[in-house]
Motif scaffolding. Structure first.
Motif, PDB file in Angstrom:
ATOM      1  N   ARG A  78       7.498  -5.680   4.550  1.00 45.57           N
ATOM      2  CA  ARG A  78       8.112  -4.652   5.403  1.00 45.57           C
ATOM      3  C   ARG A  78       7.033  -3.802   6.068  1.00 45.57           C
ATOM      4  NH1 ARG A  78      12.290  -3.653   8.640  1.00 45.57           N
ATOM      5  NH2 ARG A  78      12.907  -1.456   8.664  1.00 45.57           N
ATOM      6  N   ILE A  79       5.994  -3.463   5.338  1.00 42.33           N
ATOM      7  CA  ILE A  79       4.895  -2.682   5.912  1.00 42.33           C
ATOM      8  C   ILE A  79       4.263  -3.436   7.068  1.00 42.33           C
ATOM      9  CG2 ILE A  79       2.619  -1.662   5.469  1.00 42.33           C
ATOM     10  CD1 ILE A  79       3.533  -1.220   2.561  1.00 42.33           C
ATOM     11  N   GLN A  80       4.053  -4.728   6.881  1.00 41.53           N
ATOM     12  CA  GLN A  80       3.474  -5.546   7.944  1.00 41.53           C
ATOM     13  C   GLN A  80       4.397  -5.616   9.164  1.00 41.53           C
ATOM     14  OE1 GLN A  80       0.459  -7.139   8.295  1.00 41.53           O
ATOM     15  NE2 GLN A  80      -0.173  -6.016   6.461  1.00 41.53           N
ATOM     16  N   ALA A  81       5.689  -5.679   8.892  1.00 42.76           N
ATOM     17  CA  ALA A  81       6.657  -5.870   9.976  1.00 42.76           C
ATOM     18  C   ALA A  81       6.870  -4.621  10.819  1.00 42.76           C
ATOM     19  CB  ALA A  81       7.990  -6.345   9.398  1.00 42.76           C
ATOM     20  N   VAL A  82       6.922  -3.452  10.178  1.00 38.70           N
ATOM     21  CA  VAL A  82       7.289  -2.229  10.911  1.00 38.70           C
ATOM     22  C   VAL A  82       6.173  -1.198  10.970  1.00 38.70           C
ATOM     23  CG1 VAL A  82       9.728  -2.551  10.356  1.00 38.70           C
ATOM     24  CG2 VAL A  82       8.317  -1.104   8.880  1.00 38.70           C
ATOM     25  N   GLY A  83       5.065  -1.446  10.296  1.00 36.50           N
ATOM     26  CA  GLY A  83       3.950  -0.506  10.299  1.00 36.50           C
ATOM     27  C   GLY A  83       4.024   0.470   9.138  1.00 36.50           C
ATOM     28  N   PRO A  84       2.891   1.076   8.782  1.00 32.34           N
ATOM     29  CA  PRO A  84       2.835   1.929   7.597  1.00 32.34           C
ATOM     30  C   PRO A  84       3.687   3.190   7.682  1.00 32.34           C
ATOM     31  CG  PRO A  84       0.767   2.038   8.820  1.00 32.34           C
ATOM     32  CD  PRO A  84       1.576   0.928   9.419  1.00 32.34           C
ATOM     33  N   ASP A  85       3.773   3.817   8.838  1.00 34.26           N
ATOM     34  CA  ASP A  85       4.521   5.073   8.938  1.00 34.26           C
ATOM     35  C   ASP A  85       6.023   4.847   8.782  1.00 34.26           C
ATOM     36  OD1 ASP A  85       2.658   7.525   9.863  1.00 34.26           O
ATOM     37  OD2 ASP A  85       1.876   5.665  10.693  1.00 34.26           O
ATOM     38  N   ARG A  86       6.542   3.811   9.426  1.00 34.48           N
ATOM     39  CA  ARG A  86       7.979   3.521   9.299  1.00 34.48           C
ATOM     40  C   ARG A  86       8.313   3.096   7.868  1.00 34.48           C
ATOM     41  NH1 ARG A  86      13.104   3.806  11.942  1.00 34.48           N
ATOM     42  NH2 ARG A  86      14.434   2.621  10.551  1.00 34.48           N
ATOM     43  N   ALA A  87       7.499   2.215   7.296  1.00 37.24           N
ATOM     44  CA  ALA A  87       7.763   1.749   5.933  1.00 37.24           C
ATOM     45  C   ALA A  87       7.677   2.898   4.935  1.00 37.24           C
ATOM     46  CB  ALA A  87       6.782   0.635   5.565  1.00 37.24           C
ATOM     47  N   MET A 104       7.303   7.830  -7.355  1.00 37.70           N
ATOM     48  CA  MET A 104       6.478   7.582  -8.539  1.00 37.70           C
ATOM     49  C   MET A 104       5.271   6.749  -8.146  1.00 37.70           C
ATOM     50  SD  MET A 104       8.926   4.863 -10.627  1.00 37.70           S
ATOM     51  CE  MET A 104      10.221   6.061 -10.912  1.00 37.70           C
ATOM     52  N   ALA A 105       4.324   6.623  -9.073  1.00 40.58           N
ATOM     53  CA  ALA A 105       3.029   6.011  -8.772  1.00 40.58           C
ATOM     54  C   ALA A 105       3.160   4.622  -8.174  1.00 40.58           C
ATOM     55  CB  ALA A 105       2.170   5.958 -10.038  1.00 40.58           C
ATOM     56  N   LYS A 106       4.110   3.829  -8.635  1.00 40.69           N
ATOM     57  CA  LYS A 106       4.197   2.449  -8.154  1.00 40.69           C
ATOM     58  C   LYS A 106       4.518   2.375  -6.675  1.00 40.69           C
ATOM     59  CE  LYS A 106       7.507  -0.208  -9.443  1.00 40.69           C
ATOM     60  NZ  LYS A 106       8.403  -0.981 -10.312  1.00 40.69           N
ATOM     61  N   GLY A 107       5.042   3.446  -6.086  1.00 40.81           N
ATOM     62  CA  GLY A 107       5.339   3.447  -4.664  1.00 40.81           C
ATOM     63  C   GLY A 107       4.215   3.975  -3.797  1.00 40.81           C
ATOM     64  N   PHE A 108       3.128   4.457  -4.406  1.00 40.07           N
ATOM     65  CA  PHE A 108       2.098   5.141  -3.633  1.00 40.07           C
ATOM     66  C   PHE A 108       1.300   4.221  -2.714  1.00 40.07           C
ATOM     67  CE2 PHE A 108       1.280   9.725  -4.906  1.00 40.07           C
ATOM     68  CZ  PHE A 108       2.594   9.929  -5.284  1.00 40.07           C
ATOM     69  N   ASP A 109       1.451   2.904  -2.863  1.00 41.63           N
ATOM     70  CA  ASP A 109       0.806   2.003  -1.911  1.00 41.63           C
ATOM     71  C   ASP A 109       1.356   2.207  -0.503  1.00 41.63           C
ATOM     72  OD1 ASP A 109      -0.763   0.992  -3.893  1.00 41.63           O
ATOM     73  OD2 ASP A 109      -0.006  -1.061  -3.805  1.00 41.63           O
ATOM     74  N   TYR A 110       2.543   2.790  -0.404  1.00 45.04           N
ATOM     75  CA  TYR A 110       3.100   3.087   0.914  1.00 45.04           C
ATOM     76  C   TYR A 110       2.264   4.119   1.672  1.00 45.04           C
ATOM     77  CZ  TYR A 110       7.538   0.554   0.399  1.00 45.04           C
ATOM     78  OH  TYR A 110       8.496  -0.423   0.276  1.00 45.04           O
ATOM     79  N   LEU A 111       1.433   4.877   0.958  1.00 44.34           N
ATOM     80  CA  LEU A 111       0.611   5.894   1.610  1.00 44.34           C
ATOM     81  C   LEU A 111      -0.602   5.301   2.322  1.00 44.34           C
ATOM     82  CD1 LEU A 111       0.665   8.617  -1.189  1.00 44.34           C
ATOM     83  CD2 LEU A 111       2.085   8.527   0.881  1.00 44.34           C
ATOM     84  N   ASP A 112      -0.974   4.078   1.962  1.00 45.92           N
ATOM     85  CA  ASP A 112      -2.113   3.434   2.598  1.00 45.92           C
ATOM     86  C   ASP A 112      -1.840   3.274   4.093  1.00 45.92           C
ATOM     87  OD1 ASP A 112      -3.440   3.202   0.188  1.00 45.92           O
ATOM     88  OD2 ASP A 112      -2.729   1.167  -0.200  1.00 45.92           O
ATOM     89  N   GLY A 113      -2.778   3.637   4.898  1.00 51.29           N
ATOM     90  CA  GLY A 113      -2.632   3.452   6.335  1.00 51.29           C
ATOM     91  C   GLY A 113      -1.971   4.605   7.066  1.00 51.29           C
ATOM     92  N   LEU A 114      -1.545   5.643   6.336  1.00 53.85           N
ATOM     93  CA  LEU A 114      -0.983   6.822   7.009  1.00 53.85           C
ATOM     94  C   LEU A 114      -2.154   7.686   7.488  1.00 53.85           C
ATOM     95  CD1 LEU A 114       1.981   7.826   4.653  1.00 53.85           C
ATOM     96  CD2 LEU A 114       1.986   6.282   6.623  1.00 53.85           C
ATOM     97  N   GLU A 115      -2.377   7.719   8.782  1.00 56.29           N
ATOM     98  CA  GLU A 115      -3.576   8.338   9.346  1.00 56.29           C
ATOM     99  C   GLU A 115      -3.383   9.784   9.790  1.00 56.29           C
ATOM    100  OE1 GLU A 115      -6.468   6.894   9.466  1.00 56.29           O
ATOM    101  OE2 GLU A 115      -5.983   4.779   9.081  1.00 56.29           O
TER     102      GLU A 115
END
Length: 200
Positions: free
Chosen positions: A41-50, A98-109
């Protein structure tokens, strides 16, 4: 199902669930599902949307660069060209992130401020992960951590890696046992930081 989960976290119903183990296990499992990272999903819609979808799913709010309105409805997230909306602010008050979701923060500039208030799943690991995210090391300016009972001195000290942080507010954190020493460590490693403490 995602809307129900967001409503549960946002309204605090999670805290009023039955206290027996089966009830706790179910809500803990459900919140873990909401935090599972979907890399496709991150790849498909980009980091901010995901990341927006993850945060709202967990009951948090986001505000985009150039907009005053806080986004709080998962089903009403704005659409547009890929990468049009950049997250500037995150309010995770009473959310189930929670911590397991924090990979979603990668790429938020563009994230300049984050508010963590009454977050029952925020532990030291989350703050360590936050402080190790290169994009946040560059962009994050203001951080509030309030009434997160699982945070200790170790997690707060880890924040020294957020080299551009200008303002840090800490309040009602019973896990902080060495208040003065922890504050001194931050001030020494982050001389430009405005640190406000309300830990008594």
């Amino acid at each position: 199902m995602m809307l129900i989960g967001a409503l549960t976290c946002r309204t605090g119903l999670l805290k009023r669930q039955p206290s027996w183990d089966t009830g706790r296990s179910f809500w803990g499992w459900l919140n873990a599902v909401f935090n599972k990272v979907d890399y496709e999903r991150i790849q498909a819609v980009g980091p901010d949307r995901a990341a927006s979808e993850w945060l709202l799913r967990c009951g948090a709010l986001v505000r985009y660069q150039g907009l005053d309105k806080w986004q709080q409805d998962y089903n009403a997230l704005p659409s547009g060209p890929l990468g049009k909306y950049k997250i500037q602010s995150i309010n995770a008050t009473e959310s189930c992130i929670m911590a397991k979701g924090f990979d979603y923060l990668d790429g938020l500039e563009h994230v300049e401020e984050i508010r963590l208030c009454k977050c029952m799943y925020i532990y030291d690991e989350c703050l360590q992960r936050l402080s190790q995210t290169p994009s946040l090391q560059r962009s994050l300016l203001r951080l509030w951590i309030i009434s997160c009972g699982n945070i200790t001195d170790k997690g707060i000290i880890a924040l020294h890696k957020l080299s551009n942080l200008e303002y840090l507010f800490l309040s009602d954190l019973p896990g902080i046992k060495e208040k003065e020493a922890t504050a001194q460590t931050l001030r020494q490693s982050m001389p430009g930081l405005q640190l406000e403490l309300d830990l008594d």
